[in-house]
Every structure is written in structure tokens, then in C-alpha cells.
Design a protein around this motif. Structure first.
Motif, PDB file in Angstrom:
ATOM      1  N   ARG A   6      -4.612  19.658  16.636  1.00  9.95           N
ATOM      2  CA  ARG A   6      -4.507  19.214  15.315  1.00  9.95           C
ATOM      3  C   ARG A   6      -4.052  17.796  15.657  1.00  9.95           C
ATOM      4  N   MET A   7      -3.088  17.502  16.208  1.00  7.55           N
ATOM      5  CA  MET A   7      -2.272  16.071  16.482  1.00  7.55           C
ATOM      6  C   MET A   7      -3.369  15.091  17.032  1.00  7.55           C
ATOM      7  N   LYS A   8      -4.093  15.479  18.004  1.00  4.80           N
ATOM      8  CA  LYS A   8      -5.280  14.640  18.685  1.00  4.80           C
ATOM      9  C   LYS A   8      -6.195  14.215  17.790  1.00  4.80           C
ATOM     10  N   THR A   9      -6.883  15.211  17.040  1.00  4.39           N
ATOM     11  CA  THR A   9      -8.059  15.023  16.337  1.00  4.39           C
ATOM     12  C   THR A   9      -7.994  14.881  14.772  1.00  4.39           C
ATOM     13  N   ARG A  10      -6.728  15.261  14.260  1.00  2.00           N
ATOM     14  CA  ARG A  10      -6.555  14.951  12.725  1.00  2.00           C
ATOM     15  C   ARG A  10      -6.376  13.564  12.390  1.00  2.00           C
ATOM     16  N   ARG A  11      -7.201  12.472  12.267  1.00  2.00           N
ATOM     17  CA  ARG A  11      -7.025  11.243  11.834  1.00  2.00           C
ATOM     18  C   ARG A  11      -6.638  10.882  10.397  1.00  2.00           C
ATOM     19  N   ASN A  12      -7.238  11.808   9.434  1.00  2.00           N
ATOM     20  CA  ASN A  12      -7.222  11.642   8.161  1.00  2.00           C
ATOM     21  C   ASN A  12      -6.053  12.387   7.470  1.00  2.00           C
ATOM     22  N   PRO A  13      -5.138  11.590   6.696  1.00  2.00           N
ATOM     23  CA  PRO A  13      -4.984  10.174   6.152  1.00  2.00           C
ATOM     24  C   PRO A  13      -4.939   9.215   7.446  1.00  2.00           C
ATOM     25  N   ILE A  14      -5.262   8.001   7.085  1.00  2.00           N
ATOM     26  CA  ILE A  14      -5.097   6.971   8.283  1.00  2.00           C
ATOM     27  C   ILE A  14      -3.809   6.199   8.023  1.00  2.00           C
ATOM     28  N   ILE A  15      -3.244   6.209   6.848  1.00  5.47           N
ATOM     29  CA  ILE A  15      -2.065   5.586   6.490  1.00  5.47           C
ATOM     30  C   ILE A  15      -0.949   6.587   6.022  1.00  5.47           C
ATOM     31  N   PRO A  16       0.305   6.430   6.802  1.00  6.04           N
ATOM     32  CA  PRO A  16       1.518   7.180   6.375  1.00  6.04           C
ATOM     33  C   PRO A  16       2.060   6.659   5.110  1.00  6.04           C
ATOM     34  N   ASP A  17       1.463   6.781   3.929  1.00  5.09           N
ATOM     35  CA  ASP A  17       2.217   6.341   2.818  1.00  5.09           C
ATOM     36  C   ASP A  17       0.906   7.140   1.485  1.00  5.09           C
ATOM     37  N   THR A  18       1.446   6.860   0.391  1.00  2.00           N
ATOM     38  CA  THR A  18       0.480   7.351  -0.729  1.00  2.00           C
ATOM     39  C   THR A  18      -0.039   5.933  -1.115  1.00  2.00           C
ATOM     40  N   ILE A  19      -1.249   5.818  -0.908  1.00  2.00           N
ATOM     41  CA  ILE A  19      -2.218   4.602  -0.982  1.00  2.00           C
ATOM     42  C   ILE A  19      -3.414   5.056  -1.706  1.00  2.00           C
ATOM     43  N   ALA A  20      -3.824   4.213  -2.826  1.00  2.00           N
ATOM     44  CA  ALA A  20      -5.120   4.556  -3.309  1.00  2.00           C
ATOM     45  C   ALA A  20      -5.976   3.305  -3.366  1.00  2.00           C
ATOM     46  N   ASP A  21      -7.025   3.376  -4.027  1.00  2.00           N
ATOM     47  CA  ASP A  21      -8.147   2.101  -3.902  1.00  2.00           C
ATOM     48  C   ASP A  21      -8.199   1.317  -2.630  1.00  2.00           C
ATOM     49  N   PRO A  22      -8.377   1.897  -1.415  1.00  2.00           N
ATOM     50  CA  PRO A  22      -8.603   0.879  -0.221  1.00  2.00           C
ATOM     51  C   PRO A  22      -9.618  -0.150  -0.150  1.00  2.00           C
ATOM     52  N   SER A  23      -9.095  -1.215   0.345  1.00  2.00           N
ATOM     53  CA  SER A  23     -10.194  -2.479   0.682  1.00  2.00           C
ATOM     54  C   SER A  23      -9.838  -2.917   2.030  1.00  2.00           C
ATOM     55  N   VAL A  24     -10.700  -2.720   2.877  1.00  2.00           N
ATOM     56  CA  VAL A  24     -10.582  -3.098   4.218  1.00  2.00           C
ATOM     57  C   VAL A  24     -11.505  -4.280   4.754  1.00  2.00           C
ATOM     58  N   VAL A  25     -10.925  -5.237   5.678  1.00  2.00           N
ATOM     59  CA  VAL A  25     -11.462  -6.477   6.167  1.00  2.00           C
ATOM     60  C   VAL A  25     -11.165  -6.439   7.540  1.00  2.00           C
ATOM     61  N   GLU A  26     -11.889  -7.372   8.342  1.00  2.00           N
ATOM     62  CA  GLU A  26     -11.346  -7.512   9.717  1.00  2.00           C
ATOM     63  C   GLU A  26     -11.531  -9.046   9.743  1.00  2.00           C
ATOM     64  N   PHE A  27     -10.310  -9.618  10.249  1.00  2.00           N
ATOM     65  CA  PHE A  27     -10.191 -11.153  10.570  1.00  2.00           C
ATOM     66  C   PHE A  27      -9.647 -11.266  12.240  1.00  2.00           C
TER      67      PHE A  27
END
Length: 462
Positions: A6-27
Motif C-alpha cells: 500500500r505504501m508503494k502504490t497509494r499515491r493519492n492524496p498527493i499532498i500531506p495536508d487538507t487542500i482544495a481547488d488545486p491548480s497545477v503548472v510547470e515552470f
């Protein structure tokens, strides 16, 4: 064996916090995630805004608030849209679009909060500090910065020709002026959707293979859903209805509830797309961020999203990660908050899940479980027993509610009786995770929390 898998495969959630409305960019090879900081106190308030960053889309961190001069006890920030950047006077300028207002107070003598609006702020770095474009950083009263929209959930999009557009709730869209700080009001268009006048939020515009997509949410809470329309002509339409327009909804079998307000992230130099979204979490404003692949049919229509707990794993140049020695180690804590049942309703069906705050949650390798000490615990601590003396290079601590900061003490011991301080922070630091280096030989590691919410999402040892 099951716990390690489970540790190897369970990637969701991706952030260790309570976060909503995510917006992702790459620079420049770094992923940045902006979102609403949920603090479990309802939609009338939110925590200080931060930006989480990662080089591999798995290990995320943040350092400080992106608006350090704002008193977030009287203001709230939520629903950031896509971060934009462009070259101005020989250097990059970063534009952040977000919803903000003053906090809803209980004091009836205070004036009624100003309407919720979409603001735009600028910075010289994607990590800030940000200043509202028409200054100052104030979101209520006569001196508030001029907003771009008198509504919420503003999300911008820049087409290949450099022309900017912005969408917002109620499935509306318009062209932005060249300053990116205002809209051309003559172009405002309300997109007709299959659900008629249904309320919608979470707008997101993206383009793939010369097709424009407008994404939007329906309903909310555990019943959140995502739908879309598409256009082969322009972000302003005309838009086409598709037969299967709802592409994400609660997965009862997997226990993934209410996939809501998020974004579509398209990694650079790739034809892939990733659906990044909030999940219901523990209910109310305790939401967390998930990410899953988005697949398309040959005609450009979007396939229903396969919501998973496994997530997408690593992206970019991935370096081999050391083994986290805390997994499967023994763990003890000064106290544990009682477990609770979380309930919800999706498509008329009642759903429930049990949430625990056991000490073992801090070492299970998941960002979705946490140890949380009891309210009456005056000296909260958590200790990991590696069961034998080992050479330790470092440990990482991901505290709960990290945007408010933590002070703490980390100690080591070979016998569980004599302790040596490895690191002591006496004034709360706002970051996540916290790194403790050069630990050396030890069997036991213990963290005592002296300031900040007493709990941990993760205690990692390398």
C-alpha cells in the motif's frame, strides 16, 4: 506485506495536508500546486495561502506564505486559477488569479463582508511574494485592490496566439484585455450546458489537438461531479455538447467521493493530461488533492476518469528514492484523538467511512491518514522504534495544519531511556516537511510538539 504494498502504490492524496481547488503548472522543470488551504472551519474562512512544489510530482514541499504581509485571520483566499507568466522588461512576471474576501465574522457590529471576487496578483517568482496588481493587498473596504471579476473561480487561459481568456462560475467565459488585469465586457458569454441552469463552479479551460475544452463542476460536497463542453473554434465557442459530458463522479466501490474543483494539467513535452481534483476527505473543509490520468477518444471526447488511490506516480527526471525505515516500524504516541464516522450523500445514496487518528497513521506511507493527539494532551509526542540501532541520515516531519507553523523537539536514543536532542525549534516555522539532518546511529526517534496543532501526516526516516 500488504502494508508495504500500500505504501508503494497509494499515491493519492498527493499532498500531506487538507487542500482544495488545486491548480497545477510547470515552470522550468518544477511543478507548482496552488490551492485553498482547508482548516476544517467551514467555507467562511481558510488558512494562509502557500504554493507546494515538486520535481517529481510525488514529493511536495512549501516554504512560507505567498502573501506574507496579509492578515489571514481577517481575509480568506481560495480557488486559485492557472498561474500565468510572460516576459516583461527582460524578466518573467507571474500572474496569480484567485478568489478573496474578508472573513465572515460573528460580531454583528462589524460591516457585512464585501462580495466575493476574483483578484489578480503579480510576483517575480512563482513562490511570491505576491502583491495585488492594483494594490494594496486588501480584500475589503474602500482601499481594496481592484478585482478582475465581481464573481469567483476566475481561471485564465492564454491561446497559442497570445490572446487571453478567463472562465468563471455559472459556466461563463470572456476575453481578457492585453494587460491580463481586466476583461473585454463585450465578449462575455454564458456557455449553454446540458444541465440547463444548474449552478456550476470550478471552471477550467484547456486546449488539446486544436480542440478547446471548458470544464466545470456540478453539485458539491460528496456529490461533486465534473462535466465539460468542447469547441473546435474558440474559447468563446460555439461549444458542442457531448453524449457523456459528466466524466468524474463518486466511485462507490473504491470509496472515492465527490471529485470536485480542480484542473487539467498537461506536462511539458508530453501529449498526456492529468486530472487534478479535490476529494471529500473527512467532510466539510477537510478536503485533499488527488491526481489521475485523463484519457481521450479519437474524436477528442474525454473518457470517464478512472479515479484511483494509486494515482499517477512520478513525473519528470526521477531519482531513486531511499527506503523509508519508518514503514513497518513500531510507533507510540502520548495520546490519540478518538476516531469518528464521516458521512455523505452522492446521487441519493448514503455513504460513510471511519476516520482514525492512530499513531500508526504517521508511518503508513499515506498522505491521507494522520496521527492527531487528544485535545487535552498538554505534552504531545510521537516515538518511532526501529527495533535495532541503525545509521540514520535524516528524518522528515509533515505536521497537520502546517500553514500555521510548528515548533518542536526531535530526540534520539539507543535504549529508550537516555535521550539526545537532534534538533529543537523554539519559534514556530511555516513549512512542510521539516527536515532533520545528520542524526547518526539510533534506535528510537521521538518528536515532541511544543507549538502548533499536535499531529503528523508523515514521519519519514532515511
Amino acid at each position: 506485506m500488504e502494508r508495504s504494498l500500500r505504501m508503494k502504490t497509494r499515491r493519492n492524496p498527493i499532498i500531506p495536508d487538507t487542500i482544495a481547488d488545486p491548480s497545477v503548472v510547470e515552470f522550468d522543470g518544477i511543478y507548482y500546486l496552488y490551492g485553498t488551504t482547508d482548516i476544517g472551519m467551514g467555507l467562511g474562512t481558510s488558512g494562509p495561502p502557500v504554493v507546494w512544489k515538486s520535481k517529481d510530482f510525488v514529493n511536495w514541499s512549501f516554504q512560507g506564505c505567498i502573501f506574507p504581509d496579509v492578515d489571514w485571520s481577517i481575509s480568506k483566499f481560495w480557488a486559485p486559477g492557472r498561474m500565468l507568466r510572460r516576459m516583461e522588461n527582460g524578466k518573467y512576471k507571474y500572474y496569480l488569479y484567485f478568489s478573496a474576501s474578508e472573513v465572515e465574522g460573528e460580531d454583528k457590529e462589524l460591516p457585512k463582508p464585501d462580495p466575493e471576487q476574483t483578484f489578480v496578483a503579480v510576483a517575480d517568482s512563482p513562490e511570491g511574494p505576491f502583491v495585488t496588481a492594483n494594490g494594496p493587498n486588501k480584500f475589503s473596504g474602500f482601499n481594496k485592490a481592484t478585482p478582475i471579476l465581481d464573481t469567483i473561480d476566475g481561471d485564465p487561459f492564454v491561446d497559442d496566439d497570445g490572446v487571453g481568456y478567463i472562465g468563471w462560475r455559472y459556466h461563463q467565459v470572456a476575453k481578457m484585455n492585453q494587460d491580463w488585469l481586466s476583461i473585454d465586457k463585450d465578449t462575455v458569454f454564458q456557455i449553454p450546458i446540458k444541465q440547463g441552469d444548474a449552478y456550476s463552479e470550478g471552471s477550467w479551460i484547456f486546449k488539446r489537438n486544436n480542440i478547446y475544452y471548458y470544464m466545470y463542476t456540478l453539485s458539491g460536497h460528496a456529490n461533486y461531479k465534473y462535466a465539460y463542453v468542447m469547441s473546435k473554434e474558440s474559447p468563446l465557442g460555439p461549444y458542442i455538447w457531448v453524449e457523456e459530458d459528466v466524466i468524474a463522479t463518486t466511485d462507490f466501490e473504491k470509496g472515492i467521493w465527490g471529485p470536485g474543483h480542480g484542473c487539467v494539467f498537461q506536462p511539458q513535452n508530453s501529449d498526456k493530461a492529468i486530472f487534478v481534483y479535490l476529494e471529500y476527505g473527512e467532510g466539510g473543509t477537510t478536503r485533499q488533492v488527488h491526481a489521475d490520468w485523463m484519457e481521450f477518444n479519437e474524436d477528442g471526447t474525454i473518457q470517464p476518469i478512472n479515479l484511483t488511490w494509486e494515482g499517477i506516480g512520478t513525473l519528470g527526471e526521477v531519482q531513486e528514492q531511499p527506503v523509508n525505515l519508518a514503514v513497518n516500524a513500531k510507533v507510540m504516541a502520548s495520546s490519540v484523538r478518538p476516531s469518528k464516522m464521516v458521512t455523505g450523500v452522492s446521487d441519493g445514496q448514503s455513504i460513510s467511512r471511519e476516520v482514525t487518528y492512530d499513531a500508526e497513521n504517521a508511518v503508513d506511507g499515506s498522505n491521507g491518514t494522520r496521527w492527531w493527539a487528544a485535545d487535552e494532551d498538554a505534552n504531545p509526542w510521537l516515538m518511532v522504534d526501529l527495533q535495532e540501532v541503525k545509521q540514520i541520515d535524516r528524518c522528515e516531519l509533515s505536521f497537520i495544519f502546517p500553514t500555521f507553523g510548528h515548533a518542536y523537539k526531535v530526540e534520539k536514543s539507543n535504549d529508550g531511556r537516555s535521550w539526545i536532542i537532534c534538533k529543537e525549534i523554539t519559534q514556530a516555522e511555516v513549512c512542510s516537511p521539516h527536515f532533520i539532518d545528520y542524526i547518526g546511529e539510533t534506535r528510537y526517534l521521538k518528536v515532541t510538539i511544543t507549538e502548533g496543532k499536535p499531529g503528523l501526516w508523515n514521519f519519514k526516516i532515511y
